[in-house]
Design an enzyme around this catalytic site. Structure first.
Site: not given
Length: 413
Positions: A133, A180, A224, A226
């Site tokens: 990103c 992702e 976590r 995502r």
């Protein structure tokens, strides 16, 4: 039941879907369905091809972009996909990737994706990309609008790695795409980054998309989150639905003890354990580092901040493993009991924490230094999460490939 009705049902099409696919009116489909008039022979032939058993397990092709150490690939190979192209620029990640995948001569491996000509990429059904990103620069778009100048993804996404994903999608037109990224992609740059991605995929490239944030805690002992973005080519008339994916409740997820070395002499892993089967001493924090982390945490605690280390035991769920874990291991420190400093996870435990092997496994090859291994696992996806997404998408993938074959046949007639 008419022949048209039987073939339509075998192809799992609704009346409206059949009309759209065959390019005929809904009223004509209705009459064919109920035998009021005889169905067109070419239409019956197309439905017959669509309903035929096809694509045995292992017969759809995918590419793996920003591959890292192959977490996305593992999930899609688990549902029978065949990887035909991989791109990863980091030479250490490539070493780990190649050590764990044995590819034939038909598989191509490329480095820097920004230098890859899409024409050199093999045709494929599914594109996978865990792209980094980067900041999206959309400065100048308003000015171009005011001047009446056209702009598209090449303008808004240029300079970001998403642009390279977009140009490959544009050139190769895969039927299904799965992206992702970190959860913050949704809020990055006040939502502009995700707006650009959505706009490029839907308006510029012609895909239907859905997205969902998934917490890996349901599958591994790690918090976590995502985001997964699924997209299917619009002309296929299918929807990419991630909201219907059933995720186990996070409360029922495993605990850290399931991935820790047993240290009772029953586990042999000389790469990370000593002769007695205990974690090697080099993973225990030094007095200096442990003292520093405690002082740092106390300083911020006094200021009312939440910064500090994450001390965990076998009944806990770990914080998110990051690529900086090699620096001090502060986000996940394993409590070794009174009188002993805590320790870092070993790279083997990180492989288990990320789902690259079983909780008690030791078969994932780690051919790099601890520093590189920590970076690789911290940058990776959680494999069981990807596997769950892949299993959910498999019917869509098979359907998309089958419909694509019919459309190709129709275009060739």
């Amino acid at each position: 039941m008419t022949e048209f009705s039987e073939l339509r049902r075998a192809a799992a099409l609704s009346l409206n879907e059949a009309a759209a696919l065959l390019g005929i009116s809904k009223s004509s489909v209705y009459r064919w369905e109920h035998g009021e008039v005889a169905a067109d022979g070419a239409a019956l032939a197309r439905l017959r091809r669509l309903g035929e058993p096809r694509l045995p397990l292992g017969d759809f092709r995918f590419i793996d972009l920003f591959a890292g150490i192959g977490g996305l690939r593992r999930g899609f190979e688990a549902i029978g996909g065949r990887c035909v192209f991989t791109s990863e620029w980091d030479r250490f990640a490539e070493r780990t990737y190649r050590a764990n995948f044995r590819d034939g001569p038909e598989h191509l491996f490329a480095g820097d994706i920004t230098k890859v000509d899409p024409a050199s990429i093999p045709d494929h059904d599914v594109l996978l990309a865990g792209f980094p990103c980067q900041p999206f620069s959309i400065a100048g778009v308003s000015k171009k609008n005011a001047l009446g100048r056209a702009h598209g993804f090449a303008c808004e996404a240029q300079g970001t790695l998403f642009f390279d994903v977009a140009r490959i999608i544009q050139a190769k037109r895969p039927k299904v795409v799965l992206l992702e990224n970190v959860r913050n992609l949704l809020s990055h740059d006040r939502g502009n980054t995700f707006r650009v991605i959505r706009s490029v995929l839907t308006e510029e490239l012609g895909y239907r998309i859905d997205h969902r944030v998934i917490d890996a805690r349901s599958f591994v002992p790690q918090h976590r989150e995502r985001i997964f973005i699924a997209a299917v080519r619009d002309d296929l008339g299918l929807d990419a639905e991630l909201q219907t994916l059933q995720i186990p409740p996070v409360e029922a997820g495993p605990r850290l003890g399931s991935i820790l070395h047993r240290e009772d002499g029953s586990e042999h892993d000389p790469q990370f354990l000593d002769e007695d089967g205990r974690v090697q001493a080099r993973y225990t924090l030094s007095d200096h580092l442990w003292g520093y982390l405690q002082a740092y945490a106390e300083k911020h605690r006094a200021k009312g901040n939440g910064f500090g280390f994450g001390l965990t035991g076998p009944d806990d769920v770990a914080r998110t493993l990051s690529a900086r874990y090699h620096k001090d291991g502060s986000e996940i420190l394993v409590d070794q009991g009174p009188g002993r400093n805590p320790r870092r996870l070993t790279p083997r435990e990180c492989a288990r924490l990320m789902g690259f092997e079983r909780p008690d496994g030791s078969d994932f090859v780690i051919p790099v230094s601890d520093t590189q291994a920590y970076r690789q696992f911290g940058n990776s996806v959680v494999v069981p999460v990807v596997a769950a997404v892949a299993r959910h998408l498999r019917p869509l993938i098979l359907r998309a490939v089958a419909v694509g074959e019919v459309l190709d046949a129709v275009a060739a007639e």
